[in-house]
Design a protein around this motif. Sequence first.
Motif, PDB file in Angstrom:
ATOM      1  N   ILE A  54      18.024   0.911  42.534  1.00  6.76           N
ATOM      2  CA  ILE A  54      17.320   2.011  43.207  1.00  6.76           C
ATOM      3  C   ILE A  54      15.908   1.580  43.584  1.00  6.76           C
ATOM      4  CG2 ILE A  54      16.365   4.329  42.873  1.00  6.76           C
ATOM      5  CD1 ILE A  54      18.904   4.870  41.142  1.00  6.76           C
ATOM      6  N   GLY A  55      15.232   0.888  42.668  1.00  8.70           N
ATOM      7  CA  GLY A  55      13.899   0.374  42.973  1.00  8.70           C
ATOM      8  C   GLY A  55      13.918  -0.625  44.117  1.00  8.70           C
ATOM      9  N   GLY A  56      14.943  -1.460  44.155  1.00  9.56           N
ATOM     10  CA  GLY A  56      15.084  -2.424  45.243  1.00  9.56           C
ATOM     11  C   GLY A  56      15.322  -1.749  46.572  1.00  9.56           C
ATOM     12  N   LEU A  57      16.134  -0.703  46.573  1.00 11.63           N
ATOM     13  CA  LEU A  57      16.355   0.038  47.823  1.00 11.63           C
ATOM     14  C   LEU A  57      15.062   0.704  48.294  1.00 11.63           C
ATOM     15  CD1 LEU A  57      19.866   1.573  47.150  1.00 11.63           C
ATOM     16  CD2 LEU A  57      19.284  -0.211  48.804  1.00 11.63           C
ATOM     17  N   GLY A  58      14.292   1.217  47.339  1.00 14.86           N
ATOM     18  CA  GLY A  58      12.981   1.777  47.689  1.00 14.86           C
ATOM     19  C   GLY A  58      12.072   0.726  48.287  1.00 14.86           C
ATOM     20  N   TYR A  59      12.073  -0.465  47.695  1.00 16.17           N
ATOM     21  CA  TYR A  59      11.273  -1.583  48.207  1.00 16.17           C
ATOM     22  C   TYR A  59      11.719  -1.938  49.635  1.00 16.17           C
ATOM     23  CZ  TYR A  59       9.951  -6.440  48.977  1.00 16.17           C
ATOM     24  OH  TYR A  59       9.482  -7.601  49.522  1.00 16.17           O
ATOM     25  N   GLY A  60      13.017  -2.065  49.851  1.00 16.38           N
ATOM     26  CA  GLY A  60      13.530  -2.406  51.179  1.00 16.38           C
ATOM     27  C   GLY A  60      13.168  -1.360  52.220  1.00 16.38           C
ATOM     28  N   TYR A  61      13.268  -0.086  51.846  1.00 12.05           N
ATOM     29  CA  TYR A  61      12.957   1.005  52.773  1.00 12.05           C
ATOM     30  C   TYR A  61      11.475   0.998  53.158  1.00 12.05           C
ATOM     31  CZ  TYR A  61      12.442   5.649  54.714  1.00 12.05           C
ATOM     32  OH  TYR A  61      12.152   6.693  55.545  1.00 12.05           O
ATOM     33  N   PHE A  62      10.616   0.854  52.152  1.00 10.86           N
ATOM     34  CA  PHE A  62       9.187   0.867  52.444  1.00 10.86           C
ATOM     35  C   PHE A  62       8.752  -0.374  53.218  1.00 10.86           C
ATOM     36  CE2 PHE A  62       9.119   4.031  48.981  1.00 10.86           C
ATOM     37  CZ  PHE A  62       8.604   5.080  49.720  1.00 10.86           C
ATOM     38  N   MET A  63       9.400  -1.492  52.984  1.00 12.23           N
ATOM     39  CA  MET A  63       9.105  -2.678  53.787  1.00 12.23           C
ATOM     40  C   MET A  63       9.543  -2.459  55.231  1.00 12.23           C
ATOM     41  SD  MET A  63       7.449  -4.747  51.995  1.00 12.23           S
ATOM     42  CE  MET A  63       7.469  -6.199  53.002  1.00 12.23           C
ATOM     43  N   LYS A  64      10.673  -1.787  55.420  1.00 14.71           N
ATOM     44  CA  LYS A  64      11.132  -1.467  56.775  1.00 14.71           C
ATOM     45  C   LYS A  64      10.096  -0.594  57.482  1.00 14.71           C
ATOM     46  CE  LYS A  64      14.502   1.238  59.247  1.00 14.71           C
ATOM     47  NZ  LYS A  64      15.349   2.376  59.179  1.00 14.71           N
ATOM     48  N   LYS A  65       9.635   0.440  56.799  1.00 15.20           N
ATOM     49  CA  LYS A  65       8.647   1.338  57.393  1.00 15.20           C
ATOM     50  C   LYS A  65       7.333   0.609  57.669  1.00 15.20           C
ATOM     51  CE  LYS A  65      10.961   5.020  57.783  1.00 15.20           C
ATOM     52  NZ  LYS A  65      11.285   5.504  59.109  1.00 15.20           N
ATOM     53  N   TYR A  66       6.932  -0.277  56.762  1.00  8.79           N
ATOM     54  CA  TYR A  66       5.695  -1.029  56.946  1.00  8.79           C
ATOM     55  C   TYR A  66       5.786  -1.930  58.175  1.00  8.79           C
ATOM     56  CZ  TYR A  66       2.098  -4.533  56.199  1.00  8.79           C
ATOM     57  OH  TYR A  66       1.040  -5.391  56.368  1.00  8.79           O
ATOM     58  N   PHE A  67       6.902  -2.657  58.315  1.00 10.35           N
ATOM     59  CA  PHE A  67       7.026  -3.563  59.456  1.00 10.35           C
ATOM     60  C   PHE A  67       7.211  -2.811  60.765  1.00 10.35           C
ATOM     61  CE2 PHE A  67       7.853  -6.819  56.212  1.00 10.35           C
ATOM     62  CZ  PHE A  67       6.911  -7.737  56.632  1.00 10.35           C
ATOM     63  N   GLU A  68       7.817  -1.625  60.729  1.00 10.13           N
ATOM     64  CA  GLU A  68       7.889  -0.807  61.947  1.00 10.13           C
ATOM     65  C   GLU A  68       6.487  -0.387  62.359  1.00 10.13           C
ATOM     66  OE1 GLU A  68      10.448   2.457  61.026  1.00 10.13           O
ATOM     67  OE2 GLU A  68      12.269   1.326  61.433  1.00 10.13           O
ATOM     68  N   LYS A  69       5.679  -0.003  61.381  1.00  6.73           N
ATOM     69  CA  LYS A  69       4.308   0.414  61.656  1.00  6.73           C
ATOM     70  C   LYS A  69       3.494  -0.755  62.218  1.00  6.73           C
ATOM     71  CE  LYS A  69       0.337   2.001  59.037  1.00  6.73           C
ATOM     72  NZ  LYS A  69      -0.128   2.372  57.711  1.00  6.73           N
ATOM     73  N   GLU A  70       3.651  -1.933  61.642  1.00 10.22           N
ATOM     74  CA  GLU A  70       2.940  -3.117  62.130  1.00 10.22           C
ATOM     75  C   GLU A  70       3.393  -3.504  63.536  1.00 10.22           C
ATOM     76  OE1 GLU A  70       0.405  -5.001  60.757  1.00 10.22           O
ATOM     77  OE2 GLU A  70       0.283  -3.283  59.413  1.00 10.22           O
TER      78      GLU A  70
END
Length: 75
Positions: A54-70
């Motif tokens: 679950i923590g890994g999925l959270g990490y993957g999701y937030f990285m996705k959002k971060y790179f979309e923002k960048e």
Amino acid sequence: MLIKKDYFIRKQWIYTGIGWGIFMFFLATITIPFFFKEPITWKKVLIEFPLWIIGGLGYGYFMKKYFEKEKFKKE
């Protein structure tokens, strides 16, 4: 950091998150206690595995959002 521009598009973030969760599970639940000679019990393994996934999925999701923002920031 060399990451492809569209790396986290579609479901790739799920695979990244699960991979990170499994890596952290082995590191935190098995490797570190082994070196400190702490007991590794099935109860601990069965409790921590879903938590790290679950923590890994959270990490993957937030990285996705971060790179979309960048991505939008650079355009």
